[in-house]
Design a protein around this motif. Structure first.
Motif, PDB file in Angstrom:
ATOM      1  N   PRO A 219       1.068  -4.763   0.102  1.00  0.00           N
ATOM      2  CA  PRO A 219       1.141  -3.345  -0.498  1.00  0.00           C
ATOM      3  C   PRO A 219       0.440  -3.306  -1.688  1.00  0.00           C
ATOM      4  CG  PRO A 219       3.200  -4.630  -0.490  1.00  0.00           C
ATOM      5  CD  PRO A 219       2.208  -5.590   0.018  1.00  0.00           C
ATOM      6  N   GLY A 220      -0.556  -2.058  -1.812  1.00  0.00           N
ATOM      7  CA  GLY A 220      -1.458  -1.713  -2.479  1.00  0.00           C
ATOM      8  C   GLY A 220      -0.825  -0.553  -3.770  1.00  0.00           C
ATOM      9  N   THR A 221      -1.904  -0.048  -4.096  1.00  0.00           N
ATOM     10  CA  THR A 221      -1.610   0.900  -5.286  1.00  0.00           C
ATOM     11  C   THR A 221      -1.157   2.269  -4.569  1.00  0.00           C
ATOM     12  OG1 THR A 221      -3.314   0.171  -6.719  1.00  0.00           O
ATOM     13  CG2 THR A 221      -2.292   2.400  -7.097  1.00  0.00           C
ATOM     14  N   PRO A 222       0.153   2.757  -5.103  1.00  0.00           N
ATOM     15  CA  PRO A 222       0.852   3.926  -4.371  1.00  0.00           C
ATOM     16  C   PRO A 222      -0.362   5.184  -4.781  1.00  0.00           C
ATOM     17  CG  PRO A 222       2.425   2.807  -5.821  1.00  0.00           C
ATOM     18  CD  PRO A 222       0.942   2.000  -5.935  1.00  0.00           C
ATOM     19  N   GLY A 223      -0.450   5.820  -3.507  1.00  0.00           N
ATOM     20  CA  GLY A 223      -1.425   6.858  -3.481  1.00  0.00           C
ATOM     21  C   GLY A 223      -2.713   6.419  -2.976  1.00  0.00           C
ATOM     22  N   GLU A 224      -3.004   5.352  -3.024  1.00  0.00           N
ATOM     23  CA  GLU A 224      -4.483   4.844  -2.493  1.00  0.00           C
ATOM     24  C   GLU A 224      -4.250   5.022  -0.894  1.00  0.00           C
ATOM     25  OE1 GLU A 224      -7.141   3.859  -4.035  1.00  0.00           O
ATOM     26  OE2 GLU A 224      -6.194   4.240  -5.969  1.00  0.00           O
ATOM     27  N   PRO A 225      -5.719   5.122  -0.450  1.00  0.00           N
ATOM     28  CA  PRO A 225      -5.520   5.320   1.254  1.00  0.00           C
ATOM     29  C   PRO A 225      -5.010   4.324   1.742  1.00  0.00           C
ATOM     30  CG  PRO A 225      -7.826   6.008   0.240  1.00  0.00           C
ATOM     31  CD  PRO A 225      -6.774   5.432  -0.971  1.00  0.00           C
ATOM     32  N   GLY A 226      -3.871   4.604   2.704  1.00  0.00           N
ATOM     33  CA  GLY A 226      -3.404   3.480   3.345  1.00  0.00           C
ATOM     34  C   GLY A 226      -2.269   2.621   2.629  1.00  0.00           C
TER      35      GLY A 226
END
Length: 242
Positions: A219-226
């Motif tokens: 899981p990455g930064t919310p709002g980042e692509p994908g």
């Protein structure tokens, strides 16, 4: 030979996809015996005869002892089934329907026996459904559309996504599932890649196809692509493919 730890190999190819045999040759180098017993489990394909024939044709010429475990026409009683699986050095699971395969295994107690075999040093491996099954969760088309399955054997922490580069929608759908929490972070395999894990830790990543990769997806930064962090893992080339 004593082999510590639970060992699982995820395959993005093998005898059913590749003519060069490089991934299967590499796989056998990690068996605990020099002439290993290799059992093919074709449950996910409904024990398809053609799939079994391809396995036997590929492995009989190799320095190993191949066998097949059919479950749709089971011949072994519970004691014989346990003895058979625990005697294998490698259990090689084929592709097909992951959800159906896991359900059949549980009815026959094969899920429990595979865990026991793994704890005793058997190398567990497979392609597609045969890669999905070892993890906590998987990205699968078992239900038609691509979906999340949180019902694996749990021998590999996290999730698995096969065919990351070869099936339309796989990459986007898997990243969305991880980003949204439907699936835990995990491993995505492009076709041609092999990955060896010991006690959940990546030990080796190889490829028979130039440019093919293994990815760690979290899981990455919310709002980042994908919504995910996708990290490629270096893979050692096994050979040159024309």
């Amino acid at each position: 030979m004593l082999v510590p730890g639970r060992r699982v190999v995820l395959l993005g190819g093998g005898f059913s996809m590749d003519e060069d045999g490089l991934l299967d040759d590499w796989l056998l180098t990690h068996a605990r015996n020099p002439r290993p017993r290799v059992c093919f489990v074709p449950t996910a394909s409904g024990d398809a005869p053609g799939y079994v024939d391809r396995f036997l044709s590929a492995f009989r010429p190799r320095d190993c002892t191949p066998a097949v475990l059919p479950l749709f026409r089971r011949e072994l009683d519970d004691d014989a089934l346990r003895a058979f699986l625990l005697a294998q050095d490698v259990v090689y699971v084929g592709g097909g329907n992951t959800a159906n395969m896991l359900a059949v295994w549980r009815v026959h107690g094969v899920d429990r026996l595979l865990r026991e075999a793994c704890d005793r040093g058997t190398l567990l491996c497979g392609i597609s459904a045969g890669a999905n099954c070892w993890a906590d969760a998987a990205h699968t088309d078992s239900f038609g559309p691509l979906a999340s399955l949180r019902d694996g054997l749990g021998l590999l922490p996290g999730s698995v996504c096969p065919h990351y580069d070869s099936e339309p929608g796989r990459r986007t759908s898997y990243r969305q599932a991880v980003a949204g929490g439907t699936l835990p972070g995990g491993w995505a395999l492009e076709d041609g890649v092999g990955a060896l894990f010991t006690d959940g830790r990546l030990e080796q990543a190889v490829t028979r196809r130039p440019g093919a990769r293994l990815y760690r997806v979290e899981p990455g930064t919310p709002g980042e692509p994908g919504g995910t962090d996708e990290h490629p893992v270096p893979c050692r080339p096994l050979g040159t493919v024309a």
